[in-house]
Design a protein around this motif. Structure first.
Motif, mmCIF file in Angstrom:
data_model
loop_
_atom_site.group_PDB
_atom_site.id
_atom_site.type_symbol
_atom_site.label_atom_id
_atom_site.label_comp_id
_atom_site.label_asym_id
_atom_site.label_seq_id
_atom_site.Cartn_x
_atom_site.Cartn_y
_atom_site.Cartn_z
ATOM 1 N N GLY A 168 14.488 -12.975 -2.972
ATOM 2 C CA GLY A 168 14.385 -13.469 -4.328
ATOM 3 C C GLY A 168 13.025 -13.141 -4.922
ATOM 4 O O GLY A 168 12.271 -12.349 -4.395
ATOM 5 N N PRO A 169 12.702 -13.789 -6.065
ATOM 6 C CA PRO A 169 11.416 -13.542 -6.720
ATOM 7 C C PRO A 169 10.266 -13.880 -5.775
ATOM 8 O O PRO A 169 10.328 -14.847 -5.007
ATOM 9 C CB PRO A 169 11.454 -14.466 -7.939
ATOM 10 C CG PRO A 169 12.909 -14.744 -8.165
ATOM 11 C CD PRO A 169 13.562 -14.705 -6.819
ATOM 12 N N LEU A 170 9.190 -13.112 -5.886
ATOM 13 C CA LEU A 170 8.067 -13.244 -4.965
ATOM 14 C C LEU A 170 6.882 -13.854 -5.687
ATOM 15 O O LEU A 170 6.467 -13.366 -6.751
ATOM 16 C CB LEU A 170 7.697 -11.874 -4.395
ATOM 17 C CG LEU A 170 6.530 -11.853 -3.409
ATOM 18 C CD1 LEU A 170 6.839 -12.694 -2.174
ATOM 19 C CD2 LEU A 170 6.204 -10.420 -3.004
ATOM 20 N N GLY A 193 0.352 -3.537 -1.615
ATOM 21 C CA GLY A 193 -0.753 -4.097 -0.834
ATOM 22 C C GLY A 193 -0.340 -5.347 -0.092
ATOM 23 O O GLY A 193 -0.718 -5.562 1.072
ATOM 24 N N LEU A 194 0.438 -6.217 -0.761
ATOM 25 C CA LEU A 194 0.920 -7.411 -0.088
ATOM 26 C C LEU A 194 1.845 -7.052 1.077
ATOM 27 O O LEU A 194 1.783 -7.667 2.162
ATOM 28 C CB LEU A 194 1.660 -8.297 -1.092
ATOM 29 C CG LEU A 194 2.240 -9.599 -0.535
ATOM 30 C CD1 LEU A 194 1.136 -10.498 0.004
ATOM 31 C CD2 LEU A 194 3.038 -10.328 -1.614
ATOM 32 N N ALA A 195 2.701 -6.038 0.866
ATOM 33 C CA ALA A 195 3.591 -5.603 1.957
ATOM 34 C C ALA A 195 2.793 -5.066 3.132
ATOM 35 O O ALA A 195 3.109 -5.340 4.298
ATOM 36 C CB ALA A 195 4.561 -4.537 1.438
ATOM 37 N N ASN A 196 1.756 -4.306 2.848
ATOM 38 C CA ASN A 196 0.907 -3.807 3.932
ATOM 39 C C ASN A 196 0.252 -4.949 4.693
ATOM 40 O O ASN A 196 0.162 -4.935 5.929
ATOM 41 C CB ASN A 196 -0.159 -2.876 3.367
ATOM 42 C CG ASN A 196 0.412 -1.593 2.827
ATOM 43 O OD1 ASN A 196 1.546 -1.238 3.135
ATOM 44 N ND2 ASN A 196 -0.356 -0.895 2.010
ATOM 45 N N HIS A 197 -0.238 -5.937 3.951
ATOM 46 C CA HIS A 197 -0.861 -7.096 4.587
ATOM 47 C C HIS A 197 0.134 -7.833 5.481
ATOM 48 O O HIS A 197 -0.162 -8.173 6.637
ATOM 49 C CB HIS A 197 -1.408 -8.016 3.503
ATOM 50 C CG HIS A 197 -2.246 -9.135 4.030
ATOM 51 N ND1 HIS A 197 -2.731 -10.150 3.239
ATOM 52 C CD2 HIS A 197 -2.691 -9.413 5.294
ATOM 53 C CE1 HIS A 197 -3.427 -10.982 3.976
ATOM 54 N NE2 HIS A 197 -3.419 -10.573 5.233
ATOM 55 N N ALA A 198 1.328 -8.052 4.967
ATOM 56 C CA ALA A 198 2.350 -8.741 5.750
ATOM 57 C C ALA A 198 2.777 -7.916 6.955
ATOM 58 O O ALA A 198 3.009 -8.454 8.051
ATOM 59 C CB ALA A 198 3.557 -9.048 4.861
ATOM 60 N N ALA A 199 2.883 -6.599 6.764
ATOM 61 C CA ALA A 199 3.262 -5.739 7.890
ATOM 62 C C ALA A 199 2.206 -5.766 8.977
ATOM 63 O O ALA A 199 2.515 -5.770 10.176
ATOM 64 C CB ALA A 199 3.476 -4.310 7.394
ATOM 65 N N ALA A 255 8.100 -8.202 -0.633
ATOM 66 C CA ALA A 255 7.078 -7.383 -1.298
ATOM 67 C C ALA A 255 7.540 -5.941 -1.442
ATOM 68 O O ALA A 255 7.315 -5.295 -2.472
ATOM 69 C CB ALA A 255 5.764 -7.453 -0.520
ATOM 70 N N ARG A 256 8.214 -5.424 -0.436
ATOM 71 C CA ARG A 256 8.688 -4.042 -0.524
ATOM 72 C C ARG A 256 9.775 -3.922 -1.590
ATOM 73 O O ARG A 256 9.843 -2.940 -2.332
ATOM 74 C CB ARG A 256 9.213 -3.575 0.816
ATOM 75 C CG ARG A 256 8.132 -3.482 1.860
ATOM 76 C CD ARG A 256 8.459 -2.464 2.931
ATOM 77 N NE ARG A 256 7.440 -2.493 3.968
ATOM 78 C CZ ARG A 256 6.228 -1.999 3.824
ATOM 79 N NH1 ARG A 256 5.886 -1.432 2.686
ATOM 80 N NH2 ARG A 256 5.350 -2.068 4.797
ATOM 81 N N ALA A 257 10.642 -4.926 -1.634
ATOM 82 C CA ALA A 257 11.691 -4.888 -2.651
ATOM 83 C C ALA A 257 11.081 -4.944 -4.046
ATOM 84 O O ALA A 257 11.501 -4.216 -4.962
ATOM 85 C CB ALA A 257 12.672 -6.042 -2.440
ATOM 86 N N ALA A 258 10.081 -5.813 -4.232
ATOM 87 C CA ALA A 258 9.426 -5.903 -5.537
ATOM 88 C C ALA A 258 8.703 -4.614 -5.879
ATOM 89 O O ALA A 258 8.720 -4.151 -7.022
ATOM 90 C CB ALA A 258 8.446 -7.084 -5.540
ATOM 91 N N SER A 259 8.045 -4.003 -4.883
ATOM 92 C CA SER A 259 7.365 -2.726 -5.127
ATOM 93 C C SER A 259 8.355 -1.638 -5.479
ATOM 94 O O SER A 259 8.126 -0.831 -6.391
ATOM 95 C CB SER A 259 6.552 -2.329 -3.895
ATOM 96 O OG SER A 259 5.920 -1.085 -4.081
ATOM 97 N N ALA A 260 9.485 -1.607 -4.775
ATOM 98 C CA ALA A 260 10.502 -0.600 -5.079
ATOM 99 C C ALA A 260 11.069 -0.812 -6.480
ATOM 100 O O ALA A 260 11.332 0.149 -7.216
ATOM 101 C CB ALA A 260 11.616 -0.658 -4.046
ATOM 102 N N SER A 261 11.251 -2.082 -6.873
ATOM 103 C CA SER A 261 11.759 -2.363 -8.218
ATOM 104 C C SER A 261 10.771 -1.886 -9.275
ATOM 105 O O SER A 261 11.157 -1.301 -10.291
ATOM 106 C CB SER A 261 12.022 -3.859 -8.365
ATOM 107 O OG SER A 261 12.439 -4.166 -9.685
#
Length: 813
Positions: free
Chosen positions: A78-80, A173-179, A119-125
């Motif tokens: 959902g929304p991040l 950046g958030l996805a990288n941090h989480a990864a 985060a990846r989904a939001a970045s892709a969107s």
């Protein structure tokens, strides 16, 4: 801003990663079986590199309980809320060092994975919105002057693009941090599980194993697809000409390394190995050279392709890690094939070190190819799971699969080598060597242990046993090769006809038996070092160092602190004994050098004196430092003592130190050496000895003059024998008649040419210096002698001979 590209450009860039993989496979597969193994790993390496995310460590091994899925859920996130996600990640980072149990770690990994997926989904969107705005911008006509509506629409689209680009960067950046956090959590779980080799999980034959794997596989596939899309996005954003140029350059360079360069270097090694003149070692040297070339060529070829893709901007961090894993797989496979080829599988019997039948070599070749391929693929899959961040259940399944595959490969090797050749008619197969019987038993036990561990649920133990099978085999092959190389080369050098043995017999007067014994001792010492290194490589993960034993020795005796220095009675006694032994050994070494070594050299007396003095200086210095070290005096204390002595040096010992330093400079620069004829401060004569403080000069009258060394450095010194020992002699003769000038010149040249002391080159020369009043001339004759000390005698004897020659020829002087 993310640049917009035409559909054709995007399609071309999407093809770059597969091209990287395919080219690496082509080069390596054609160059070696090692290349063939790289093929399997290289495919994922080209298609798996993740997005702009940092590399995530593989989720580690599995707990015995049912671990919760550590992968992101497959449901659409959902929304991040970015601030809340940052707070959650900060909390996970705080708890990670303080959490040791697997269940909380599994929950933490779920949270990090969910944030990464959202985060990846939001970045892709955001990236999709950016691409849609780019398409809309291209539809606005640009050939004519735009209308006001079109201008407003263009401005709005550009603003939307800028916002989408910012959002994409923020979410990436958030996805990288989480990864990164997810990878650290997975690594913590893996370390905890790997530390318990005998920890049991669900067996692959039980339904629970497959149920837990099915629950987690969806998240693993989700992460893998995300990594693939990230890699595709990275390649899509690569500069168009640079990406193609980098890939093409890497491919061309790799092809050159894999084919012509490797073949040329291979033939070069066999060619020059026979020219070295090492009887019995030429074959071993050629085989070792071939192995090195066969390992280096495919490794460099794969690395060049990777560097070309890096330069072209085709690889993100995860993709680069996978390409590095592919290069490692290629290196491993190339080493397995090259070692097997050099030892047993070469087609030509004279190009393999072990004496086996051709049929056995052919069977072993197939099995080694299979081993190289399977082990390389297993290594690459482990790295793939590391980068993707696979779940614990997937890691367990991968351990089981690779262990079974390794066991099957080991069984193939056992069957290939264990099957004897067909026995002759009416006979029995030849018996195997006891060593092979022992190896086959160990290998069979390892295979049974691996399969049993997998069936019983001890996946970590199975992975350890199966991995050690080939790791120890590789160490054993390298060790045998090194032992064989040392034995053959030193045997050829110290053998009866070896060049080194002949030189030692001539220099030291040693017998052939003594030289051979020296060679055997050196060979034994090197082989012991090789075996120790191999044992350390095999036991490093489990072995202990010798520091504990040495620490117990250091506790002997009580210690006394003097300032910052710690001195013990044992240290003082050891330092004194060390100093006495060191000084004695230095004197013995200097004596041996002077009596045994220097007489068999072609060095002049000056070089011999410098070498002998240098050996004594170095020996005493080493003995002193060793004694101080044994005593317990460190470098800081030595510096303190030196600073205290500098006061005394400044007052009373200045001249002594100056002369000592000057003596060291004379030994190093050698402007004056023993045997030189010098003139310094009105003293002329031969240098007899260069000592620590002064230099002995024997004068022309036979007396010895002691000159301080500083005088030879600070004053003008005439060295008549520096550079060359030639000395020119001048003879002056006056001829009274003009008709006798040429006759006199020829007579002088003929006389000089007949004397052995006179050098032929430079040749004797005669010049007319002046003409006399009566029609005569004064002749100057220049001749060169080998030793300036004989100049006076040679000049006198030549004058006497000239008088006789002119009188006999009727030349008036």
């Amino acid at each position: 801003m993310i640049p917009a590209k035409a559909p054709l450009s995007r399609c071309a860039n999407r093809l770059f990663p597969p091209l990287v993989v395919a080219s690496m496979l082509l080069v390596l597969g054609s160059a070696w079986p090692a290349a063939a193994q790289a093929t399997a790993p290289a495919k994922p390496a080209a298609t798996t590199p993740g997005p702009a995310t940092a590399a995530t460590p593989i989720s580690g091994p599995k707990p015995s309980q049912k671990p919760g899925p550590a992968s992101p859920p497959s449901a659409k996130p959902g929304p991040l809320d970015v601030p809340a996600a940052d707070q959650t990640l900060a909390k996970l980072e705080f708890l990670l060092p303080r959490t040791t149990k697997d269940a909380p770690l599994a929950g933490m990994s779920q949270q990090a994975a969910a944030i990464e997926a959202s985060a990846r989904a939001a970045s892709a969107s955001a990236q999709a919105q950016y691409a849609a705005d780019a398409i809309a911008l291209r539809r606005i006509p640009t050939r004519r002057r735009p209308t006001e509506v079109e201008e407003r629409r263009r401005a709005a689209l550009l603003a939307d693009q800028s916002a989408a680009s910012s959002k994409a960067a923020l979410f990436a950046g958030l996805a990288n941090h989480a990864a990164q956090d997810y990878g650290q959590i997975a690594e913590r779980r893996r370390e905890g599980f790997r530390g318990r080799v005998l920890r049991r999980t669900d067996s692959p034959v039980s339904p629970a194993f497959w149920i837990s794997l099915g629950d987690a596989i969806g998240g693993d596939i989700h992460r893998l697809v995300g990594a693939l899309r990230g890699m595709e996005g990275t390649a899509e954003l690569a500069p168009e000409p640079r990406g193609i140029a980098g890939l093409a350059t890497g491919l061309v360079a790799a092809l050159v390394l894999a084919w012509p360069a490797r073949r040329f270097l291979d033939s070069l090694g066999w060619k020059y190995a026979r020219r070295l003149g090492l009887r019995g070692a030429a074959k071993t040297l050629a085989v070792v050279w071939r192995i090195l070339v066969d390992v280096a060529a495919p490794t460099l070829a794969a690395q060049v392709i990777r560097l070309g893709a890096q330069w072209g901007g085709l690889l993100g961090p995860p993709a680069d890690q996978l390409c590095a894993a592919a290069v490692g797989s290629v290196t491993w496979a190339a080493a397995v094939i090259a070692l097997g080829r050099g030892l047993v599988t070469a087609r030509e019997p004279d190009r393999r070190l072990l004496a086996i039948a051709d049929s056995e070599a052919a069977r072993a070749s197939i099995s080694l190819w299979v081993v190289a391929l399977i082990t390389a693929i297993g290594f690459f899959l482990q790295r793939l799971s590391f980068v993707v961040g696979a779940s614990v259940e997937a890691t367990i399944a991968l351990d089981c699969a690779t262990s079974v595959a390794y066991a099957a490969a080991a069984f193939l090797v056992l069957a290939s080598f264990g099957r004897p050749d067909d026995a002759p008619k009416g006979g029995e197969p030849a018996a195997r060597a006891p060593a092979w019987t022992l190896i086959s038993i160990i290998l069979a036990v390892a295979i049974v242990g691996t399969l049993g561990s997998v069936l019983l649920g001890y996946a970590t133990l199975a992975a350890l046993i199966s991995g050690q099978i080939f790791w120890l085999s590789l160490i054993a092959a390298v060790t045998y090769l090194a032992l064989r190389l040392v034995d053959d080369v030193l045997g050829a050098l110290f053998g009866e006809h070896g060049r080194l043995a002949q030189s030692m017999r001539q220099l030291f007067g040693l017998s052939a038996s003594t030289v051979l014994q020296v060679g055997l001792l050196i060979s034994a010492a090197l082989q012991v070092l090789i075996i120790l290194a191999a044992v350390l490589m095999a036991l490093t993960p489990f072995g202990e160092s010798g520091q504990l034993f040495m620490s117990h020795i250091r506790l002997l005796g009580s210690e006394v602190k003097v300032g910052k220095a710690t001195i013990s009675p044992v240290g003082l006694a050891g330092g004194l004994v060390t100093l006495l032994i060191g000084v004695g050994l230095s004197h013995l070494a200097r004596r041996w050098v002077v009596r045994r070594y220097l007489p068999v050299t072609t060095w002049d007396a000056g070089v011999r004196n410098s070498v002998a003095t240098g050996v004594a200086y170095v020996g005493v210095a080493i003995a002193l430092f060793c004694a101080l070290a044994v005593t317990g005096v460190g470098v800081a204390q030595i510096a303190l003592v030196a600073s205290a002595l500098s006061v005394g040096v400044g007052f009373g010992l200045q001249q002594i130190v100056q002369n000592f330093v000057a003596g060291v400079i004379l030994l190093i620069e050698r402007p004056v050496k023993v045997g030189d004829w010098i003139c310094v401060g009105g003293v002329e004569g031969d240098v007899q000895a260069l000592k620590v403080r002064a230099t002995d000069i024997r004068g022309l009258d036979g007396s010895t003059v002691i000159v301080p060394n500083s005088s030879l450095i600070t004053t003008n010194v005439v060295n008549r024998t520096l550079g060359t020992r030639q000395h020119r002699i001048q003879l002056q003769v006056t001829v009274t008649k003009p008709c006798d000038i040429r006759r006199a010149r020829d007579a002088i040249v003929q006389l000089a040419s007949c004397r052995t002391e006179v050098l032929k080159s430079p040749a004797p020369q005669v010049f007319v210096e002046a003409l006399t009043a009566g029609g005569g001339a004064t002749l100057d004759a220049w001749v060169y002698v080998t030793d300036p000390r004989s100049a006076v005698r040679v000049r006198s004897e030549m004058y006497l001979a000239l008088v006789d020659a002119f009188e006999k020829a009727g030349i008036a002087m």
